[in-house]
Enzyme design. Structure first.
Site, PDB file in Angstrom:
ATOM      1  CG  ASP A 186      -1.734   1.050   0.810  1.00 33.74           C
ATOM      2  OD1 ASP A 186      -2.862   0.728   0.138  1.00 33.74           O
ATOM      3  OD2 ASP A 186      -2.008   1.773   1.832  1.00 33.74           O
ATOM      4  CD  GLU A 220      -1.599   1.920  -3.449  1.00 32.99           C
ATOM      5  OE1 GLU A 220      -3.219   2.820  -3.874  1.00 32.99           O
ATOM      6  OE2 GLU A 220      -1.307   2.348  -2.367  1.00 32.99           O
TER       7      GLU A 220
HETATM    8  C1  GLC Z   1      -4.126   3.296  -0.683  1.00 33.13           C
HETATM    9  C2  GLC Z   1      -5.836   1.757   0.116  1.00 33.13           C
HETATM   10  C3  GLC Z   1      -6.164   2.565   0.091  1.00 33.13           C
HETATM   11  C4  GLC Z   1      -6.380   3.299   1.265  1.00 33.13           C
HETATM   12  C5  GLC Z   1      -4.685   4.169   0.936  1.00 33.13           C
HETATM   13  C6  GLC Z   1      -4.471   4.386   2.634  1.00 33.13           C
HETATM   14  O1  GLC Z   1      -3.947   4.206  -1.896  1.00 33.13           O
HETATM   15  O2  GLC Z   1      -5.685   1.699  -2.018  1.00 33.13           O
HETATM   16  O3  GLC Z   1      -7.788   2.398   0.265  1.00 33.13           O
HETATM   17  O4  GLC Z   1      -7.056   4.695   1.259  1.00 33.13           O
HETATM   18  O5  GLC Z   1      -3.887   3.371   0.628  1.00 33.13           O
HETATM   19  O6  GLC Z   1      -3.822   3.495   2.823  1.00 33.13           O
END
Ligand code: GLC
Ligand code: CA
Ligand code: MG
Length: 577
Positions: free
Chosen positions: A219, A296
């Protein structure tokens, strides 16, 4: 119609026995919303386990589960209070073990979410930090700072949080200190300069690797390290970037909280941990058993994303540029070419994605006029997407994506052609984005509505009761799994055919060459296997039907073909010849 120009090679084929993650199709399950076993209206792990055979039949290689860990659910589980246990809302650790075993029995791999940038404010470390007070080693695990101004009652810097408002909250005025949260006020950011934090996360990796997971989706992997001194930053902190792609580096200056070079040494350390779990066979091949990291990272360019997938870092990183690209042949052609150039320069696969739990589903996004700025949620009173156009384009976009060499992620429900819920009453929304943005951004609930499995049942078969944590739109009944299974031309059957054909014909490890000579409103390429078997893929963005080359036979198409096999507008066809 024939063409004289030789195809332009964009990407070379990979070895047919490449590691699984170089070509895998990975299905994202959002546990709250996939299947509810006990009727409380929230999906759970036993619900997932019971439905796994559906995914084997769909034909995916792996699942990724969004967080199911102990959490007060301030950001739907992306606020973790215990990284080594399951929230009672979702089940128990024993349920996680059962899920893993069941998936593996079906030949499905399992990737879990890892949230390293921040914890929940209910994490024992954060509670201890609050109690221990300023100057304590407990506070060093997070980013506590003194405030500005004579009384320290102004935030330490001007950073805004992604969901809106200041990125700082003050403990209390007696305490004096402030803590940083790039996301919700209940998601304090860790201090990744502290070796204790690094050691803790390597241990968490081992905890889940020992239980048998096949990898981690990491994340906000671009956020862990902040620029020293936490300098002011005048720009808003959009998570997804704007549609031009550039927010992290306006005017050539890198944002102090995103994509700092220091993050890479963390992922090199994690790769060493994973490699210790990746055994090499007697014949020197490890790919079938590799455990992986998928980042991500919302960064500005393909060159920056490629840095996360260098040989000694992560295996995959989402290609969000592709997701953000407008429905125009040229934009997609350029985006695809630059994606391969960047990924190939570091020997990594590209990782395609069109939808996830943070964006408006592509069946709705593509139903907005081309050129519309990508909305952060759609609600009552907003311009509404054209549902039929959106679905038609979404099917064409997916058929294009699944023909591209590399790995691809699918988001639950896209195989049903689900649109976002775009007329949800605002008072049922749960995403913190809506209140924190001062009710200016609807946020992500529209993409998170529980799955319809059976059109005639209460909650459309999501669970045994009529409860669902977000309301399902009435349009979901006709899109339920049981209404589409074995129905010719349904979106579900299209996905099944795409996945089966992709696997049979090795499209995930093929080469890619542009097929020139068709109209400029057409994207056309040849995906050829190492053995030379050729697949011609054509997407028509224009209004005029496209006549396919002589001798080519359609394998499948996203919408019915016209006279003589001509490709109509907003349609992708896969051909062999
Ligand atoms: C990422 C997740 C999202 C979340 C954010 C904070 O982008 O995909 O859903 O709100 O991180 O953890
Ligand atoms: Ca439940
Ligand atoms: Mg428990």
């Amino acid at each position: 119609m024939t063409t004289t120009a030789p195809p332009t090679r964009v990407h070379a084929a990979s070895r047919p026995d490449s590691p699984w993650w170089r070509q895998a199709v990975i299905y994202q399950i959002y546990p709250r919303s996939w299947a509810d076993s006990d009727g409380d209206g929230v999906g759970d792990l036993p619900g997932i386990t019971a439905r796994l055979p559906y995914l084997r039949d769909l034909g995916v290689d792996s699942v990724w589960l969004s967080p199911f860990y102990t959490s007060p659910q301030a950001d739907a589980g992306y606020d973790v209070a215990n990284y080594r246990d399951v929230d009672p809302l979702y089940g128990t650790l024993a349920d996680a073990d059962i899920l893993l075993a069941a998936a593996h029995d079906l030949g499905l791999k399992v990737i879990v979410d890892l949230v390293p940038n921040h914890s929940s404010d209910e994490h024992p470390w954060f509670r201890a930090a609050l109690l221990a007070g300023p100057g304590s080693p407990e506070r060093e695990r997070y980013l506590f700072r003194e405030g500005r101004g004579p009384d320290g009652d102004l935030p330490p810097n001007n950073w805004q949080c992604v969901f809106g408002g200041s990125a700082w909250s003050r403990v209390t005025s007696e305490d004096g200190q402030w803590y940083l949260h790039l996301f919700d006020i209940r998601q304090p950011d860790f201090n990744w300069e502290n070796p204790e934090v690094r050691a803790e996360f390597e241990d968490i990796l081992r905890f889940w690797l020992d239980r048998g997971v096949d990898g981690f989706r990491v994340d906000v992997a671009n956020a862990l390290i902040k620029e020293a001194g936490l300098p002011d930053w005048d720009e808003p902190l959009h998570l997804l970037g704007d549609d031009e792609g550039v927010v992290h580096e306006p005017n050539g200056k890198r944002a102090p909280m995103w994509d700092q070079d220091g993050v890479h040494e963390i992922y090199r350390a994690w790769r060493r941990v994973l490699n210790s779990y990746n055994p090499i066979d007697a014949d020197g091949y490890s790919g079938e058993h590799d455990r992986i990291l998928c980042g991500e990272a919302w960064v500005d360019s393909q060159e920056r994303i490629a840095r996360y997938v260098r040989e000694d870092e992560m295996h995959q990183a989402f290609n969000f540029d592709f997701l953000k690209t407008q429905w125009r042949a040229d934009d997609l052609r350029n985006g695809i070419a630059s994606s391969y150039a960047a990924a190939d320069s570091v020997g990594a696969p590209t990782t395609w994605v069109l939808s996830n739990h943070d964006v408006v589903r592509h069946a709705s996004r593509l139903g907005l006029p081309v050129g519309t700025k990508r909305p952060n949620g759609i609600g009552v009173g907003d311009p509404q997407p054209d549902t039929a156009l959106g679905l038609r384009r979404a099917r064409a976009a997916t058929a294009l994506m699944l023909a591209l060499p590399g790995s691809a992620y699918l988001y639950q429900g896209e195989e049903l052609g689900l649109p976002d819920s775009t007329d949800m009453p605002d008072d049922v929304r749960q995403d913190p984005t809506w209140p924190r943005s001062g009710h200016t951004e609807r946020g992500r609930d529209g993409a998170r509505v529980p799955m319809p499995w059976e059109g005639n049942r209460p909650s459309y078969g999501f669970g045994p009761s009529d409860q669902t944590w977000l309301p399902q739109p009435a349009s979901y009944a006709a899109l339920a799994v049981d209404r589409q299974a074995d129905v010719e031309g349904s979106t579900l059957e299209l996905y099944r055919a795409l996945l089966a054909t992709r696997r049979e014909r090795g499209l995930g490890v093929g080469s890619l060459s542009w097929w020139e000579g068709l109209s400029e409103d057409v994207l056309a390429f040849v995906n050829a296997s190492a053995a030379g078997e050729r697949n011609l893929v054509i997407t028509n963005f224009g209004v005029e039907p496209v006549v396919v080359p002589e001798g080519a036979q359609a394998l499948l198409s996203s919408s019915p073909l016209g006279d003589g096999g001509a490709v109509p507008t907003d349609t992708t066809v896969w051909l062999t010849w």
